[in-house]
Each structure stands twice: as structure tokens, then as C-alpha cells.
Design an enzyme around this catalytic site. Structure first.
Site, mmCIF file in Angstrom:
data_model
loop_
_atom_site.group_PDB
_atom_site.id
_atom_site.type_symbol
_atom_site.label_atom_id
_atom_site.label_comp_id
_atom_site.label_asym_id
_atom_site.label_seq_id
_atom_site.Cartn_x
_atom_site.Cartn_y
_atom_site.Cartn_z
ATOM 1 C CE1 TYR A 194 17.431 47.038 73.048
ATOM 2 C CE2 TYR A 194 17.956 46.041 70.924
ATOM 3 C CZ TYR A 194 18.363 46.667 72.087
ATOM 4 O OH TYR A 194 19.696 46.919 72.277
ATOM 5 N NE ARG A 213 25.094 52.667 69.445
ATOM 6 C CZ ARG A 213 24.653 51.491 69.908
ATOM 7 N NH1 ARG A 213 23.624 51.443 70.745
ATOM 8 N NH2 ARG A 213 25.233 50.375 69.536
ATOM 9 N NE ARG A 216 20.928 45.424 68.129
ATOM 10 C CZ ARG A 216 21.699 45.789 69.153
ATOM 11 N NH1 ARG A 216 22.058 44.888 70.052
ATOM 12 N NH2 ARG A 216 22.088 47.041 69.288
ATOM 13 C CG ASP A 224 23.855 48.537 78.303
ATOM 14 O OD1 ASP A 224 22.791 48.014 78.666
ATOM 15 O OD2 ASP A 224 24.275 48.471 77.139
ATOM 16 C CG HIS A 276 22.687 52.925 74.627
ATOM 17 N ND1 HIS A 276 23.138 52.558 75.880
ATOM 18 C CD2 HIS A 276 21.723 52.018 74.292
ATOM 19 C CE1 HIS A 276 22.472 51.485 76.280
ATOM 20 N NE2 HIS A 276 21.615 51.142 75.342
ATOM 21 C CD GLU A 308 22.238 41.257 71.142
ATOM 22 O OE1 GLU A 308 21.937 42.419 71.431
ATOM 23 O OE2 GLU A 308 22.695 40.442 71.975
#
Length: 388
Positions: A131, A228, A164, A284, A225, A71
Site C-alpha cells: 500500500y 467497489r 490507509r 482478492d 477493485h 486493520e
């Protein structure tokens, strides 16, 4: 070839009681209370665990086996994970995913890394894509990858509600889910869409719309996730009532806020009446764990590790969750979701993947595919470049 583990407190993950387990090659060939008589000529290896808990090997259903991150530029790419980063945590099976960087890392490298881990003694699979839409694939389609590439069992991690992501439309999302589902029917593989959930305000709305408007079974849609942040988790609890499996992340210390721990998520899910057999926990591992401000600027980052899985198991049992129940999100539930029919349970004919835990629920011994990878808490088998 023969290994006998004696005087074990066996969990399948259901409690079996005190007994013995015999493996030959990569399979369990006996499990029971009667100590098998083995002629000396067989030269069996015998280990007496003196009443320690013996449980199925953990299945880490979400790990960046080729490394995650990227990133903040090339230097922020996490290196590929080595064999012992899994086995020291009791992980005997892993599913690799691509994340933010599905350009310089691709399905080709992911499949190759899965094959490499298999050569080193782990059981490894992966998802195709990452993604973004259009998906990064090897054969040109998600359906082709799942049908023709042995390690590929689904699509993921496709980013939803995240700055993202490529902001897929509902139609694009449904077309991907259709590809995964049909490929799963053709092969007997999982055929799921494993969805990375970000912190966006839309939360799980796309998955809710998909389930409400299409004929694809709810089990195909698999958000991860989900712990989160608290609003996302509340949505996930509601979504699971439609038949989805939901996946919580065992975040390392310092990366839980503003969400809740995987152990806390499981307890809340169960107490709210959720079907406990549809809840899974992954690490993860190898993934970058970034946090961003409202303008998308990086405020902190870390790296996921499979080591958080036994830590999470300890947290659950310390909070009064019975061992069989605490094990299921790491073993049988994951195996059922991913259709890994010889994984996640201790029984005759299943793969010889097991973990011996000490009195503090720490990993003491690990066997993967019939071979010892950890003995007395020390790494006994390393990957090729770990030995250099």
C-alpha cells in the site's frame, strides 16, 4: 507422464469444438479432433469427460498469498493461504500482493510463499511493494526486485484514494511507475503498477493525471477493485479508453454494496463499448474485506476467496454471456496483461493447466502443470500442512 483427456468440449478460451487433449509432463503436446493412438507401453492415463467443457486454468491476478488484513490489530491478520484454497476454485496460477500491512509482512515473505506454492504444484508470482510509499522491497528498489527476483513481475498493490494509503504525490507515483516500466523492458516481465483503489473522492484522478502528463505507456497503470463503488467504476470505464487494463474484484456475497458485482461490471463495460480484452477479474483471495465509516472506523469485514471466480463465471454465462467471452477475464486477458506467455490458453506448447466444468459450470477436475489437483470435485493434492 502422459495424460489424455478425451471427448472434451474445448475452449481455448475460443471455442475449439469436441476434441481431445494430450499432456506430457507440464505441457500440452496435442489438441485436436482426432483421437491419438497411444501404445500400451506408454502407460498413458486416459480420462473420458463425455462432452464436458474443458477450459484454461484460471489466473487469479490479485491474491494475498501470505494473508491480508491487520486493520484492527494483530489478531485481525488473515493466515497465509493453502494450496487447495486456489485449486478447488480452478485457479492454477496466482499473483500475490501485499496490502495494508506491508511492515510485518514484506517482499521477502511474499517471494518465499510464491516459491512454496510453486513447490506444491501451482504457478505463482508476486508484486513488490504494498500500500505504502516508500515501497517495501527486498533489493532496495522496485526495479531491482523485478530484475533480480524471478517471481516478482510488477509493483503492487499501491494504495490510491484510500485513507490507509501514504497519500503519494504525483511525482512519487510516476517515479514508481517508471521503475516498474523500465524493469519490465529489461526482463520481458509485466512491469505494471497494480493500484489498489479505495473509496476516496479523488477516485482515479491520479492515474488520469499520470497518463496525461508522462510518456509511460497506459498499460503500466493497472487499477483494481474498480467495481467497489459506482462512481469509481464509471471513471474506470473512461480510463480504459486510454489503453489501461482494469481489474474488477469478484467480491463474496454480502460485500458487493455499494458497488456492483464483477459480472455486472463486465457486462456494463462491454455494453459501453469498452475493449473486452482489457478487462480482468480477480478474487482478492486471502485479503480482508473491511468497510469503514466516514471517520475511518471499521463497520464490517470479511475475507476474499478464489471460490468467487467460478461463481462469477456461472453468473456471466447464466446472464447470456457466451462461454469464450466469459472465460477471457479469468484466463487470456490476465495472461496478456501479465505477459505470462504459456498461460491462459489451451494450445500445443502451452502449460498443462486446465479445468473441467460440469453442466452447472462448477469445477469438476483441475490440472495444474500436468498434475491433477482436483478430481470429481474432491481435492486430490494438498499442500504440505494441509496434510497434517
Amino acid at each position: 507422464m502422459l495424460k489424455l483427456i478425451k471427448n472434451a468440449r474445448l475452449y481455448s478460451p475460443e471455442p475449439v469444438g469436441l476434441g481431445h487433449i494430450l499432456t506430457a509432463g507440464e505441457r500440452i503436446i496435442y489438441l485436436g479432433s482426432k483421437n491419438p493412438e497411444l501404445p500400451d507401453q506408454l502407460q498413458a492415463e486416459i480420462i473420458d469427460v463425455e462432452g464436458a467443457a474443458v477450459v484454461p486454468g484460471f489466473i487469479d491476478g490479485h491474491a494475498h498469498i501470505t494473508g491480508g488484513g491487520g486493520e484492527t490489530g494483530p489478531a485481525s491478520r488473515v493466515p497465509p493461504l493453502v494450496l487447495s484454497s486456489f485449486t478447488r476454485a480452478g485457479v492454477t496460477s496466482v499473483v500475490g500482493v501485499l496490502g495494508t500491512d506491508d511492515l510485518t509482512r514484506n517482499t521477502q515473505t511474499l517471494v518465499q510463499q510464491a516459491y512454496g506454492l510453486r513447490e506444491e504444484g501451482l504457478s505463482a508470482w508476486c508484486h513488490t511493494g504494498g500500500y505504502h510509499v516508500p515501497l517495501t522491497t527486498l533489493t532496495g528498489s522496485a526495479r531491482g526486485d523485478i530484475v533480480f527476483l524471478d517471481p516478482v513481475i510488477g509493483v503492487g498493490e499501491l494504495a490510491i484514494s484510500d485513507h490507509r494509503s501514504s497519500q503519494p504525490t504525483l511525482d512519487e507515483f510516476l517515479r514508481i511507475a517508471s521503475e516498474a516500466h523500465v524493469a519490465g523492458l529489461m526482463t520481458g516481465k509485466a512491469g505494471i503498477v497494480h493500484c489498489h483503489m479505495g473509496d476516496g473522492e479523488r477516485g482515479l484522478s491520479m492515474l488520469e493525471q499520470a497518463i496525461a502528463t508522462c510518456e509511460i505507456p497506459a498499460r503500466v497503470f493497472n487499477p483494481t477493485h474498480v467495481n467497489r463503488n459506482k462512481p469509481l467504476f464509471e471513471q474506470a470505464v473512461a480510463l480504459a479508453r486510454h489503453g489501461c487494463y482494469i481489474d474488477a474484484t469478484a467480491f463474496p456475497c454480502g460485500h458487493v454494496e455499494p458497488g456492483i458485482s464483477a459480472a455486472e461490471a463486465y457486462i456494463q463495460f462491454r455494453d459501453l463499448g469498452g475493449h473486452a480484452d482489457r478487462f480482468t477479474i480477480s478474487s482478492d483471495g486471502g485479503g480482508c474485506l473491511p468497510a469503514f465509516d466516514h471517520e475511518g472506523n471499521l463497520t464490517r469485514f470479511g475475507v476474499g476467496l478464489s471460490d468467487t471466480l467460478p461463481d462469477m463465471l456461472r453468473e456471466l454465462t447464466n446472464r447470456g454471456v457466451p462461454m469464450p467471452e466469459a472465460l477471457a477475464p479469468l484466463t487470456s486477458n490476465v495472461a496478456d496483461l501479465l505477459k505470462l506467455h504459456r498461460k491462459g490458453r489451451l494450445n500445443v506448447g502451452m502449460d498443462a493447466d486446465l479445468v473441467v466444468l460440469d453442466e452447472n459450470t462448477a469445477v469438476r477436475h483441475v490440472m495444474a502443470r500436468g498434475e491433477w489437483h482436483v478430481r470429481d470435485g474432491q481435492i486430490a493434492r494438498r499442500g504440505m500442512y494441509e496434510q497434517v
